[in-house]
Design a protein around this motif. Structure first.
Motif, PDB file in Angstrom:
ATOM      1  N   ASN A  12      49.615  30.052  12.855  1.00  0.00           N
ATOM      2  CA  ASN A  12      50.839  30.211  13.654  1.00  0.00           C
ATOM      3  C   ASN A  12      51.317  28.876  14.226  1.00  0.00           C
ATOM      4  O   ASN A  12      52.193  28.835  15.077  1.00  0.00           O
ATOM      5  N   THR A  14      53.351  25.333  13.959  1.00  0.00           N
ATOM      6  CA  THR A  14      54.536  24.803  13.272  1.00  0.00           C
ATOM      7  C   THR A  14      54.143  23.924  12.092  1.00  0.00           C
ATOM      8  O   THR A  14      54.833  23.893  11.075  1.00  0.00           O
ATOM      9  N   LYS A  68      54.680  28.408  16.061  1.00  0.00           N
ATOM     10  CA  LYS A  68      55.920  28.660  15.313  1.00  0.00           C
ATOM     11  C   LYS A  68      56.842  29.510  16.155  1.00  0.00           C
ATOM     12  O   LYS A  68      56.405  30.401  16.872  1.00  0.00           O
TER      13      LYS A  68
END
Length: 69
Positions: A12, A14, A68
């Protein structure tokens, strides 16, 4: 500068990429004891020359992590 392969299993993030590859341009790692979750990327705050010592990888954390959106 040499190209370094960084593996990461935090899907999760970025910067998480295919094959558990970190796609960040730079990585900031700090001691868990210094973890301050009120900011990201300590380098941006001028901590270029901060140095610590860790006995095991369990004592460290990746400050580059950004969830994210």
């Amino acid at each position: 500068m040499a190209k370094v392969e960084v593996k990461c299993s935090i899907s999760n993030c970025t910067y998480w990429g295919k094959g558990n590859q970190c796609t960040a341009d730079r990585i900031q790692v700090d001691l868990d004891a210094h973890a301050d979750h009120s900011y990201e990327m300590a380098v941006e705050l001028g901590e270029f020359f901060h140095q610590d010592y860790a006995d095991t990888s369990a004592e460290t954390c990746c400050k580059t992590f950004q969830p994210k959106k």
